[in-house]
Motif scaffolding. Structure first.
Motif, short mmCIF file in Angstrom:
data_model
loop_
_atom_site.label_atom_id
_atom_site.label_comp_id
_atom_site.label_asym_id
_atom_site.label_seq_id
_atom_site.Cartn_x
_atom_site.Cartn_y
_atom_site.Cartn_z
N LYS A 1 1.01 -1.31 -0.05
CA LYS A 1 -0.02 -0.02 -0.10
C LYS A 1 1.02 1.48 0.18
O LYS A 1 0.68 2.18 -0.66
N SER B 1 4.11 1.65 -0.63
CA SER B 1 4.96 1.78 -1.79
C SER B 1 4.29 1.94 -2.79
O SER B 1 4.48 2.83 -3.76
N ASP C 1 6.31 -7.92 -10.52
CA ASP C 1 7.67 -8.03 -11.09
C ASP C 1 8.38 -9.27 -10.29
O ASP C 1 9.16 -9.90 -10.83
N ALA D 1 4.81 -1.62 -7.65
CA ALA D 1 5.21 -0.23 -7.07
C ALA D 1 6.71 -0.15 -7.32
O ALA D 1 7.15 0.96 -7.11
P1 GTP Z 1 1.79 -2.25 5.87
O1 GTP Z 1 1.77 -0.78 5.89
O2 GTP Z 1 2.96 -2.76 6.89
O3 GTP Z 1 0.42 -2.94 5.93
O4 GTP Z 1 2.70 -2.50 4.49
P2 GTP Z 1 2.38 -1.89 2.93
O5 GTP Z 1 0.89 -2.59 2.55
O6 GTP Z 1 2.14 -0.43 2.88
O7 GTP Z 1 3.61 -2.70 2.34
P3 GTP Z 1 5.02 -1.69 1.74
O8 GTP Z 1 4.42 -0.83 0.95
O9 GTP Z 1 5.61 -1.35 3.30
O10 GTP Z 1 5.76 -2.86 1.19
C1 GTP Z 1 5.93 -4.05 1.69
C2 GTP Z 1 7.26 -4.68 1.41
O11 GTP Z 1 6.96 -5.07 -0.11
C3 GTP Z 1 8.22 -3.61 1.18
O12 GTP Z 1 9.59 -4.36 1.36
C4 GTP Z 1 8.17 -3.29 -0.51
O13 GTP Z 1 9.58 -2.98 -0.72
C5 GTP Z 1 7.66 -4.51 -1.04
N1 GTP Z 1 7.06 -4.38 -2.19
C6 GTP Z 1 6.03 -3.24 -2.20
N2 GTP Z 1 5.29 -3.29 -3.70
C7 GTP Z 1 6.29 -4.32 -4.44
C8 GTP Z 1 6.34 -4.35 -5.52
O14 GTP Z 1 5.53 -4.24 -6.60
N3 GTP Z 1 7.36 -5.38 -6.26
C9 GTP Z 1 8.26 -5.90 -5.22
N4 GTP Z 1 9.18 -6.63 -5.53
N5 GTP Z 1 8.34 -5.73 -4.11
C10 GTP Z 1 7.03 -4.67 -3.48
#
Ligand code: GTP
Ligand code: MG
Length: 370
Positions: A92, A94, A190, A224
């Protein structure tokens, strides 16, 4: 009126405090301006000075803040407000970062710090979109239950390497309960283990039928991390938003919802408010939950001072007398007395409610112990 300090009473009536003290003396009450008098005495004084006693009621509050309905001809298109939801770690934050970074003007790139938990972007086709960063599921639900429906579109993020998880289901249920349309962003495409079709079939079990499965919910594959599909996602949002025909009346007293608020050491209480209708301007007097104030400054998502904020604009508001809570509704009022009376009325109502709840518990405990 309630029990009130003499100087405050004089102040509210716009009378000299000395005159009020003198009048109290004539009634046989020896008080100084800093002493509190009871409500009945205050009422006598108010009448003595030829003012009318203003008792605030639920109905008054309703009338001030739920004001007149807008005429169709006064409504103008407004940007959609989008909340990103999904399971932990599905990306989310990211995704929000990627969208913002992709859409900031060149000069700013690299050095963008996010000032508030919400921001606006302009797509390549010129659509303005407002994104909310803050509401987790709990905040979203609490805002909704308090009548502050802040979001128009939910973007449901599902990681393609993890598919549908418990909080994905929660998010689906929230969006359905709030009757807010959803767009599915299948993220992390990806990744080597990514299986977007598993996401699509998993979603079927929760009655979310995406377009690729011949349903009506738009689904977009994104990353992302490398930016793939971001423009498609923005276009999907813009399309969904057109279908909603979102409108507001910018030419009226502002109403907004508090997204977050805190007490800032240097600046005092600060609230990030999403304007839902009308236009908020510097100098406006407002009530927000149990607080009130006068807009001292408005700061946009880039940290710049602005003079006014219209519908769907997230803005930081300075000039509050206290810190409101997320989900509190802000309403501009015509006078400071009105704003203060509503705030005080609400504060008292909340106190009474807590006291009643407390009394009930004690009674229950007594019964239980008997
Ligand atoms: P919370 O706020 O903890 O619920 O997580 P979130 O949904 O905000 O996820 P966040 O954006 O923190 O991403 C979690 C992990 O996934 C991080 O290490 C990011 O770098 C990774 N990540 C997010 N989007 C992508 C993507 O499109 N590709 C890859 N390979 N990794 C991703
Ligand atoms: Mg996050």
């Amino acid at each position: 009126p309630e029990a009130i300090v003499v100087s405050e009473l004089a102040n509210r009536m716009a009378e000299r405090v000395g005159d009020v003290v003198k009048s109290l003396m004539q009634m046989g009450m020896m008080v100084t301006q800093n002493q509190t008098i009871d409500a009945d005495t205050a009422e006598l004084i108010i009448e003595e000075f030829g003012h009318t006693v203003n008792r605030v009621s639920d109905a008054d509050v309703e009338q001030v803040i739920h004001e007149v309905e807008d005429k169709p001809e006064d409504l103008q298109p407004r940007p959609p407000v989008i909340t990103i939801m999904g399971h932990v770690d599905h990306g989310k934050t990211s995704l929000l970062d990627a969208i913002r970074n992709a859409k900031v003007v060149a000069g700013e790139a690299g050095g963008i710090t996010q000032h508030i938990g919400a921001y606006q972007v302009v797509t390549d086709t010129g659509a303005v979109l407002s994104f909310l960063d803050t509401p987790g599921h709990a905040a979203f639900t609490s805002m909704r239950s308090r009548g502050a429906q802040v979001t128009d579109i939910v973007v449901l993020v599902v990681a393609a390497d993890d598919a549908v998880m418990p909080q994905t289901v929660e998010a689906i249920n929230h969006a359905k309960a709030a009757k807010v349309p959803m767009i599915v962003a299948i993220n992390k495409i990806d990744k080597p283990g990514a299986n977007p079709d598993k996401v699509r079939t998993d979603l079927l079990q929760h009655e979310v039928i995406v377009e690729k499965m011949s349903g009506e919910v738009q689904d977009v594959e994104v990353s992302a991390i490398n930016g793939d599909g971001l423009d498609d996602l923005l276009e999907a949002i813009a399309l969904q938003s057109e279908l909603l025909e979102l409108k507001a009346n910018p030419n009226r007293a502002a109403q907004g919802a508090v997204i977050e608020a805190q007490l800032d050491v240097g600046r005092g209480p600060v609230a990030t408010v999403l304007i839902q209708n009308g236009t908020l301007r510097q100098g406006d007097i407002f009530v927000v939950g149990e607080q009130y104030g006068k807009v001292r400054a408005l700061i946009n998502d880039k940290g710049e001072r602005i003079k006014e904020a219209g519908p769907s604009v997230p803005v930081e508001v300075l000039g509050l007398n206290g810190t409101p809570e997320a989900g509190d509704v802000l309403n501009v009022t015509s006078t400071e007395a009105q704003a203060r009376e509503i705030a005080e009325y609400r504060e008292k109502a909340a106190k009474d409610k807590r006291a009643a709840a407390g009394a009930a518990t004690t009674l229950e405990q007594l019964m239980a112990n008997a």
